[in-house]
Scaffold this active site. Structure first.
Site, PDB file in Angstrom:
ATOM      1  N   ARG A   1     -20.163  51.757 -20.858  1.00 17.72           N
ATOM      2  CA  ARG A   1     -19.115  50.830 -20.150  1.00 17.72           C
ATOM      3  C   ARG A   1     -18.543  49.715 -20.886  1.00 17.72           C
ATOM      4  O   ARG A   1     -18.166  48.383 -20.539  1.00 17.72           O
ATOM      5  CB  ARG A   1     -20.011  49.933 -19.060  1.00 17.72           C
ATOM      6  CG  ARG A   1     -20.529  50.870 -18.044  1.00 17.72           C
ATOM      7  CD  ARG A   1     -19.231  51.012 -16.836  1.00 17.72           C
ATOM      8  NE  ARG A   1     -19.654  52.256 -15.915  1.00 17.72           N
ATOM      9  CZ  ARG A   1     -20.018  52.060 -14.878  1.00 17.72           C
ATOM     10  NH1 ARG A   1     -20.469  50.704 -14.246  1.00 17.72           N
ATOM     11  NH2 ARG A   1     -20.462  53.143 -14.061  1.00 17.72           N
TER      12      ARG A   1
ATOM     13  N   ARG B   1      -6.887  45.417 -14.657  1.00 19.28           N
ATOM     14  CA  ARG B   1      -7.242  45.833 -13.467  1.00 19.28           C
ATOM     15  C   ARG B   1      -6.454  45.351 -12.225  1.00 19.28           C
ATOM     16  O   ARG B   1      -6.061  45.873 -11.380  1.00 19.28           O
ATOM     17  CB  ARG B   1      -8.757  45.721 -13.374  1.00 19.28           C
ATOM     18  CG  ARG B   1      -9.342  46.286 -12.103  1.00 19.28           C
ATOM     19  CD  ARG B   1     -10.951  46.002 -12.209  1.00 19.28           C
ATOM     20  NE  ARG B   1     -11.657  46.509 -11.203  1.00 19.28           N
ATOM     21  CZ  ARG B   1     -12.137  45.727 -10.143  1.00 19.28           C
ATOM     22  NH1 ARG B   1     -11.359  44.377  -9.942  1.00 19.28           N
ATOM     23  NH2 ARG B   1     -12.717  46.128  -9.219  1.00 19.28           N
TER      24      ARG B   1
ATOM     25  N   ASP C   1     -14.175  58.202 -14.238  1.00 25.41           N
ATOM     26  CA  ASP C   1     -15.411  58.099 -13.461  1.00 25.41           C
ATOM     27  C   ASP C   1     -16.027  59.303 -13.190  1.00 25.41           C
ATOM     28  O   ASP C   1     -15.047  60.333 -13.018  1.00 25.41           O
ATOM     29  CB  ASP C   1     -15.378  57.280 -12.171  1.00 25.41           C
ATOM     30  CG  ASP C   1     -16.415  56.659 -11.641  1.00 25.41           C
ATOM     31  OD1 ASP C   1     -17.092  55.467 -12.379  1.00 25.41           O
ATOM     32  OD2 ASP C   1     -17.073  57.359 -10.821  1.00 25.41           O
TER      33      ASP C   1
ATOM     34  N   TYR D   1     -24.563  62.005  -4.995  1.00 27.65           N
ATOM     35  CA  TYR D   1     -23.370  60.876  -4.664  1.00 27.65           C
ATOM     36  C   TYR D   1     -22.673  61.520  -3.403  1.00 27.65           C
ATOM     37  O   TYR D   1     -22.443  61.033  -2.463  1.00 27.65           O
ATOM     38  CB  TYR D   1     -22.466  60.480  -5.756  1.00 27.65           C
ATOM     39  CG  TYR D   1     -23.230  59.331  -6.567  1.00 27.65           C
ATOM     40  CD1 TYR D   1     -22.994  58.119  -6.033  1.00 27.65           C
ATOM     41  CD2 TYR D   1     -23.622  59.658  -7.670  1.00 27.65           C
ATOM     42  CE1 TYR D   1     -23.585  57.089  -6.690  1.00 27.65           C
ATOM     43  CE2 TYR D   1     -24.126  58.504  -8.523  1.00 27.65           C
ATOM     44  CZ  TYR D   1     -24.143  57.068  -7.957  1.00 27.65           C
ATOM     45  OH  TYR D   1     -24.580  56.183  -8.902  1.00 27.65           O
TER      46      TYR D   1
ATOM     47  N   ARG E   1     -15.664  45.120 -16.790  1.00 27.54           N
ATOM     48  CA  ARG E   1     -15.305  43.578 -16.277  1.00 27.54           C
ATOM     49  C   ARG E   1     -15.917  42.807 -17.158  1.00 27.54           C
ATOM     50  O   ARG E   1     -15.322  41.559 -16.776  1.00 27.54           O
ATOM     51  CB  ARG E   1     -15.906  43.705 -15.011  1.00 27.54           C
ATOM     52  CG  ARG E   1     -15.186  44.597 -14.079  1.00 27.54           C
ATOM     53  CD  ARG E   1     -16.128  44.689 -12.694  1.00 27.54           C
ATOM     54  NE  ARG E   1     -17.159  45.780 -13.006  1.00 27.54           N
ATOM     55  CZ  ARG E   1     -18.063  46.141 -12.156  1.00 27.54           C
ATOM     56  NH1 ARG E   1     -18.118  46.040 -11.172  1.00 27.54           N
ATOM     57  NH2 ARG E   1     -18.985  47.017 -12.470  1.00 27.54           N
TER      58      ARG E   1
HETATM   59  O1  CP3 Z   1     -18.421  53.748 -20.114  1.00 30.98           O
HETATM   60  C1  CP3 Z   1     -17.145  53.633 -20.120  1.00 30.98           C
HETATM   61  O2  CP3 Z   1     -16.546  52.658 -20.581  1.00 30.98           O
HETATM   62  C2  CP3 Z   1     -16.293  54.678 -19.634  1.00 30.98           C
HETATM   63  C3  CP3 Z   1     -16.076  54.791 -18.427  1.00 30.98           C
HETATM   64  C4  CP3 Z   1     -16.993  55.167 -17.187  1.00 30.98           C
HETATM   65  C5  CP3 Z   1     -16.919  54.402 -16.091  1.00 30.98           C
HETATM   66  N1  CP3 Z   1     -17.961  54.858 -15.178  1.00 30.98           N
HETATM   67  C6  CP3 Z   1     -16.018  53.265 -15.518  1.00 30.98           C
HETATM   68  C7  CP3 Z   1     -16.446  52.405 -14.339  1.00 30.98           C
HETATM   69  C8  CP3 Z   1     -17.902  56.101 -17.244  1.00 30.98           C
HETATM   70  C9  CP3 Z   1     -18.251  56.679 -18.519  1.00 30.98           C
HETATM   71  C10 CP3 Z   1     -18.433  55.753 -15.943  1.00 30.98           C
HETATM   72  C11 CP3 Z   1     -19.833  56.910 -15.498  1.00 30.98           C
HETATM   73  C12 CP3 Z   1     -20.554  56.525 -14.110  1.00 30.98           C
HETATM   74  N2  CP3 Z   1     -19.805  56.188 -13.040  1.00 30.98           N
HETATM   75  C13 CP3 Z   1     -21.637  56.942 -13.765  1.00 30.98           C
HETATM   76  C14 CP3 Z   1     -22.691  57.360 -14.968  1.00 30.98           C
HETATM   77  C15 CP3 Z   1     -23.181  56.257 -15.825  1.00 30.98           C
HETATM   78  C16 CP3 Z   1     -23.964  55.114 -15.174  1.00 30.98           C
HETATM   79  O3  CP3 Z   1     -23.426  53.967 -15.203  1.00 30.98           O
HETATM   80  O4  CP3 Z   1     -25.250  55.559 -14.764  1.00 30.98           O
HETATM   81  C17 CP3 Z   1     -21.983  56.726 -12.659  1.00 30.98           C
HETATM   82  C18 CP3 Z   1     -23.497  56.538 -11.796  1.00 30.98           C
HETATM   83  C19 CP3 Z   1     -20.750  56.280 -11.930  1.00 30.98           C
HETATM   84  C20 CP3 Z   1     -20.441  56.018 -10.552  1.00 30.98           C
HETATM   85  C21 CP3 Z   1     -19.909  54.479 -10.338  1.00 30.98           C
HETATM   86  N3  CP3 Z   1     -18.770  54.102 -10.646  1.00 30.98           N
HETATM   87  C22 CP3 Z   1     -20.666  53.556  -9.795  1.00 30.98           C
HETATM   88  C23 CP3 Z   1     -22.237  53.641  -9.276  1.00 30.98           C
HETATM   89  C24 CP3 Z   1     -19.743  52.324  -9.794  1.00 30.98           C
HETATM   90  C25 CP3 Z   1     -20.159  51.044  -9.387  1.00 30.98           C
HETATM   91  C26 CP3 Z   1     -20.893  50.108 -10.146  1.00 30.98           C
HETATM   92  C27 CP3 Z   1     -20.392  49.396 -10.886  1.00 30.98           C
HETATM   93  O5  CP3 Z   1     -20.684  49.348 -12.225  1.00 30.98           O
HETATM   94  O6  CP3 Z   1     -19.377  48.484 -10.142  1.00 30.98           O
HETATM   95  C28 CP3 Z   1     -18.838  52.785 -10.552  1.00 30.98           C
HETATM   96  C29 CP3 Z   1     -17.507  51.631 -10.897  1.00 30.98           C
HETATM   97  C30 CP3 Z   1     -16.902  51.802 -12.253  1.00 30.98           C
HETATM   98  N4  CP3 Z   1     -16.869  52.819 -13.182  1.00 30.98           N
HETATM   99  C31 CP3 Z   1     -16.607  50.618 -13.137  1.00 30.98           C
HETATM  100  C32 CP3 Z   1     -16.304  51.219 -14.207  1.00 30.98           C
HETATM  101  C33 CP3 Z   1     -15.702  50.212 -15.282  1.00 30.98           C
HETATM  102  C34 CP3 Z   1     -16.529  49.454 -12.453  1.00 30.98           C
HETATM  103  C35 CP3 Z   1     -15.224  49.459 -11.732  1.00 30.98           C
HETATM  104  C36 CP3 Z   1     -14.600  47.924 -11.534  1.00 30.98           C
HETATM  105  O7  CP3 Z   1     -13.722  47.464 -12.235  1.00 30.98           O
HETATM  106  O8  CP3 Z   1     -14.806  47.397 -10.350  1.00 30.98           O
END
Ligand code: CP3
Length: 345
Positions: free
Chosen positions: A27, A40, A77, A154, A31
């Site tokens: 990540r 964003r 994602d 999911y 944010r």
């Molecule tokens: O790591 C990185 O910078 C690369 C991008 C990336 C994102 N999600 C961006 C993201 C990667 C590799 C993921 C993987 C992902 N997505 C996983 C596996 C890794 C983990 O965290 O366990 C999972 C389970 C998801 C599903 C997902 N996406 C969830 C549950 C959420 C909400 C939780 C949260 O952190 O807000 C997301 C949103 C998400 N994916 C964000 C980002 C940067 C936040 C989005 C925003 O800007 O609001």
């Protein structure tokens, strides 16, 4: 390929012990960075970032510009794949992802086939191409997907849950129907990742964030076997492709991943003791991890102590410094800087 790789991450994944371990963060585009929040807001929302190659390229590069990490990870994602398979996907502000769930085998008919995903995902492949052209030559570019169990969980619940209960219920009561969903996601994931590699991804990481909820023989059936199938097929198409597995929460199950020659790196979560990882895993595979993301919120003496501790314990073998899970939105960029200064001396 001729000769040995020069990029630090590729060298570490080839089994080399580097004097200064390479480092990146899960990540890392997110944010906690003001420039991410600004982009964003320009884009409109998270999915608008994911599907716009110019915005996705910009946010992927932001942490590289600011911190010079050794790897960039594609901004996308794991839930884009279910969307490409025909599900509705949206994000509830402050809560997380939502999908219109598939809850039984009859509903699988709603989903598209593994070869019908590419129209939806074409902008992601375009992002991969643009990012690979824009990165500094020393930066390794990581593509990724969710592992089938985590993605399916999911798809079945339609949202995040504390224990993936809905998916585990289906798994135990209708293994045949559930197996069809796992197979479909596995096959679609292979095609999705192959396109990322063709577009310029140099390493693939498979995120199984919920592997730790799989008990007994289900860990082998639904975490290990699908990951092996994906990795084996990708290596048959791209023999030199390094692959990192992240079966988060796997505990002793990490050994089963380390024993598979087809993976090059194993990402460990914060529940894995570093000295255990050194003794049980590192002689077999490159280890990546596992600083507590909370330390990037708190900083202070604890950040310094735990960073040095990881370097001491894991730095004498093939190692990539990373967190045990993603950096949180309240992480402080100044603490990231501090962590990097300790690692890089
Ligand atoms: O790591 C990185 O910078 C690369 C991008 C990336 C994102 N999600 C961006 C993201 C990667 C590799 C993921 C993987 C992902 N997505 C996983 C596996 C890794 C983990 O965290 O366990 C999972 C389970 C998801 C599903 C997902 N996406 C969830 C549950 C959420 C909400 C939780 C949260 O952190 O807000 C997301 C949103 C998400 N994916 C964000 C980002 C940067 C936040 C989005 C925003 O800007 O609001």
């Amino acid at each position: 390929m001729t000769g040995l790789p020069e990029k630090t991450i590729l060298r570490a994944l080839a089994g080399e012990t580097l004097k200064t371990p390479p480092v990146w963060m899960m990540r890392q585009a997110g944010r906690y960075l003001p420039e991410y929040r600004a982009t964003r807001a320009d884009a409109g929302g998270f999915l608008d970032l994911c599907y716009n190659p110019d915005f996705a390229t910009e946010v992927t590069l932001q942490p590289i510009r600011r911190f010079g990490f050794d790897a960039a990870i594609l901004f996308a994602d794991i839930l884009l794949l279910p969307q490409a398979l025909g599900m509705d996907l949206w994000f509830e502000t402050g809560e997380g992802p939502r999908l219109n769930p598939v809850t039984n085998v009859a509903e699988l008919g709603r989903l598209k086939g593994k070869d019908d995903i590419h129209d939806t995902l074409a902008p992601v492949y375009q992002s991969v191409k643009q990012i690979s052209e824009a990165l500094p030559k020393e930066t390794t570019f990581i593509g990724f997907a969710g592992a089938p169990w985590t993605v399916a969980s999911y798809m079945i619940a339609g949202r995040g849950t504390p224990d993936q209960g809905p998916a585990r219920k289906w798994m135990y009561t209708d293994p045949e129907g559930f197996g069809k969903l796992i197979d479909l996601v596995t096959e679609a994931t292979i095609e999705y990742l192959a396109k990322q590699v063709e577009a310029g991804a140099e390493v693939i990481k498979l995120f199984d964030s919920w592997a730790g909820t799989l008990a007994g023989s289900c860990f082998e059936d639904y975490a290990l076997k699908p990951a092996l199938r994906i990795a084996t097929e990708l290596k048959s198409r791209f023999p030199d492709l390094p692959i990192i597995a992240f079966p988060r929460g796997a505990g002793g199950g990490y050994i089963k991943f380390a024993d598979q020659k087809v993976f090059n790196g194993l990402a460990i979560d914060t529940s894995v003791p570093a000295d255990w990882a050194r003794d049980a895993l590192q002689s077999k595979i490159t280890v990546q991890g596992n600083l507590d993301p909370m330390l990037l919120v708190t900083g202070g003496e604890a950040l310094e102590r735990e960073t040095r501790r990881l370097l001491d314990i894991l730095g004498d073998g093939p190692y990539i410094f990373n967190l045990g899970h993603g950096i949180t939105p309240d992480g402080d960029p100044a603490n990231v800087e501090k962590m990097l200064n300790i690692i890089r001396g």
